[in-house]
Design a protein around this motif. Sequence first.
Motif, PDB file in Angstrom:
ATOM      1  N   UNK A   1       0.870  -1.169   0.000  1.00  0.00           N
ATOM      2  CA  UNK A   1       0.000   0.000   0.000  1.00  0.00           C
ATOM      3  C   UNK A   1       0.911   1.224   0.000  1.00  0.00           C
ATOM      4  N   UNK A   2       0.761   2.066  -1.010  1.00  0.00           N
ATOM      5  CA  UNK A   2       1.594   3.262  -1.150  1.00  0.00           C
ATOM      6  C   UNK A   2       0.708   4.494  -1.045  1.00  0.00           C
ATOM      7  N   UNK A   3       0.971   5.341  -0.072  1.00  0.00           N
ATOM      8  CA  UNK A   3       0.224   6.588   0.075  1.00  0.00           C
ATOM      9  C   UNK A   3       0.908   7.623  -0.820  1.00  0.00           C
ATOM     10  N   UNK A   4       0.195   8.083  -1.836  1.00  0.00           N
ATOM     11  CA  UNK A   4       0.766   9.026  -2.797  1.00  0.00           C
ATOM     12  C   UNK A   4       0.448  10.473  -2.458  1.00  0.00           C
ATOM     13  N   UNK A   5      -0.693  10.701  -1.809  1.00  0.00           N
ATOM     14  CA  UNK A   5      -1.101  12.045  -1.397  1.00  0.00           C
ATOM     15  C   UNK A   5      -1.885  11.924  -0.110  1.00  0.00           C
ATOM     16  N   UNK A   6      -1.859  12.957   0.715  1.00  0.00           N
ATOM     17  CA  UNK A   6      -2.681  13.010   1.919  1.00  0.00           C
ATOM     18  C   UNK A   6      -2.163  12.133   3.038  1.00  0.00           C
ATOM     19  N   UNK A   7      -3.081  11.759   3.936  1.00  0.00           N
ATOM     20  CA  UNK A   7      -2.752  10.911   5.091  1.00  0.00           C
ATOM     21  C   UNK A   7      -3.867   9.888   5.266  1.00  0.00           C
ATOM     22  N   UNK A   8      -3.483   8.636   5.505  1.00  0.00           N
ATOM     23  CA  UNK A   8      -4.462   7.580   5.774  1.00  0.00           C
ATOM     24  C   UNK A   8      -4.143   6.907   7.100  1.00  0.00           C
ATOM     25  N   UNK A   9      -5.185   6.343   7.692  1.00  0.00           N
ATOM     26  CA  UNK A   9      -5.052   5.493   8.871  1.00  0.00           C
ATOM     27  C   UNK A   9      -5.280   4.063   8.391  1.00  0.00           C
ATOM     28  N   UNK A  10      -4.475   3.125   8.895  1.00  0.00           N
ATOM     29  CA  UNK A  10      -4.533   1.727   8.468  1.00  0.00           C
ATOM     30  C   UNK A  10      -4.528   0.817   9.679  1.00  0.00           C
ATOM     31  N   UNK A  11      -5.418  -0.180   9.657  1.00  0.00           N
ATOM     32  CA  UNK A  11      -5.401  -1.240  10.661  1.00  0.00           C
ATOM     33  C   UNK A  11      -5.663  -2.564   9.949  1.00  0.00           C
ATOM     34  N   UNK A  12      -5.129  -3.652  10.489  1.00  0.00           N
ATOM     35  CA  UNK A  12      -5.312  -4.961   9.865  1.00  0.00           C
ATOM     36  C   UNK A  12      -5.517  -6.030  10.928  1.00  0.00           C
ATOM     37  N   UNK A  13      -6.431  -6.973  10.640  1.00  0.00           N
ATOM     38  CA  UNK A  13      -6.648  -8.121  11.528  1.00  0.00           C
ATOM     39  C   UNK A  13      -5.324  -8.831  11.763  1.00  0.00           C
ATOM     40  N   UNK A  14      -5.113  -9.254  12.986  1.00  0.00           N
ATOM     41  CA  UNK A  14      -3.908 -10.006  13.316  1.00  0.00           C
ATOM     42  C   UNK A  14      -2.711  -9.124  13.629  1.00  0.00           C
ATOM     43  N   UNK A  15      -2.883  -7.806  13.577  1.00  0.00           N
ATOM     44  CA  UNK A  15      -1.798  -6.871  13.878  1.00  0.00           C
ATOM     45  C   UNK A  15      -2.365  -5.856  14.866  1.00  0.00           C
ATOM     46  N   UNK A  16      -1.798  -5.801  16.061  1.00  0.00           N
ATOM     47  CA  UNK A  16      -2.359  -4.909  17.079  1.00  0.00           C
ATOM     48  C   UNK A  16      -1.912  -3.465  16.939  1.00  0.00           C
ATOM     49  N   UNK A  17      -1.143  -3.154  15.902  1.00  0.00           N
ATOM     50  CA  UNK A  17      -0.691  -1.777  15.684  1.00  0.00           C
ATOM     51  C   UNK A  17      -1.540  -1.093  14.621  1.00  0.00           C
ATOM     52  N   UNK A  18      -1.927   0.122  14.890  1.00  0.00           N
ATOM     53  CA  UNK A  18      -2.553   0.967  13.880  1.00  0.00           C
ATOM     54  C   UNK A  18      -1.451   1.865  13.323  1.00  0.00           C
ATOM     55  N   UNK A  19      -1.637   2.287  12.091  1.00  0.00           N
ATOM     56  CA  UNK A  19      -0.607   3.097  11.446  1.00  0.00           C
ATOM     57  C   UNK A  19      -1.221   4.305  10.747  1.00  0.00           C
ATOM     58  N   UNK A  20      -0.458   5.373  10.678  1.00  0.00           N
ATOM     59  CA  UNK A  20      -0.779   6.511   9.828  1.00  0.00           C
ATOM     60  C   UNK A  20       0.286   6.571   8.756  1.00  0.00           C
ATOM     61  N   UNK A  21      -0.146   6.653   7.507  1.00  0.00           N
ATOM     62  CA  UNK A  21       0.772   6.772   6.384  1.00  0.00           C
ATOM     63  C   UNK A  21       0.553   8.127   5.718  1.00  0.00           C
ATOM     64  N   UNK A  22       1.633   8.832   5.464  1.00  0.00           N
ATOM     65  CA  UNK A  22       1.578  10.097   4.749  1.00  0.00           C
ATOM     66  C   UNK A  22       2.130   9.925   3.346  1.00  0.00           C
ATOM     67  N   UNK A  23       2.055  10.988   2.570  1.00  0.00           N
ATOM     68  CA  UNK A  23       2.547  10.948   1.190  1.00  0.00           C
ATOM     69  C   UNK A  23       3.986  10.425   1.158  1.00  0.00           C
ATOM     70  N   UNK A  24       4.216   9.411   0.341  1.00  0.00           N
ATOM     71  CA  UNK A  24       5.534   8.802   0.214  1.00  0.00           C
ATOM     72  C   UNK A  24       5.743   7.589   1.098  1.00  0.00           C
TER      73      UNK A  24
END
Length: 99
Positions: free
Chosen positions: A22-45
């Motif tokens: 998953x590549x964030x090209x613009x903006x900011x996204x929040x990501x979570x996935x089953x089986x992973x207790x960490x949430x992530x924020x990805x910014x452009x790049x």
Amino acid sequence: MELRLPKNETVAIEGNPQGLVLCCKEGIIWLTQEGDDRDRFLGAGDMFCFTHGGKAVLEGHRDALVAIVPAAHGPAAAARKPSSGFHGGIRLVYHGGGQ
């Protein structure tokens, strides 16, 4: 595959995203996935490699453009406009957001 994700809109990635990037090209996204207790924020790049299966959920923290590409293609594939025919064994389920 590229998708626009407006602020507060969510999309679930169902199926098996293992081996996709998953590549964030613009903006900011929040990501979570089953089986992973960490949430992530990805910014452009920023990129995230799915190393296991399990439903993932993305939310636009700011209006965003993301690309989902096979890991073997990495950043070079994300820089190009991906083919609309790529689905990689996943299904995207969109959920509208609120302000």
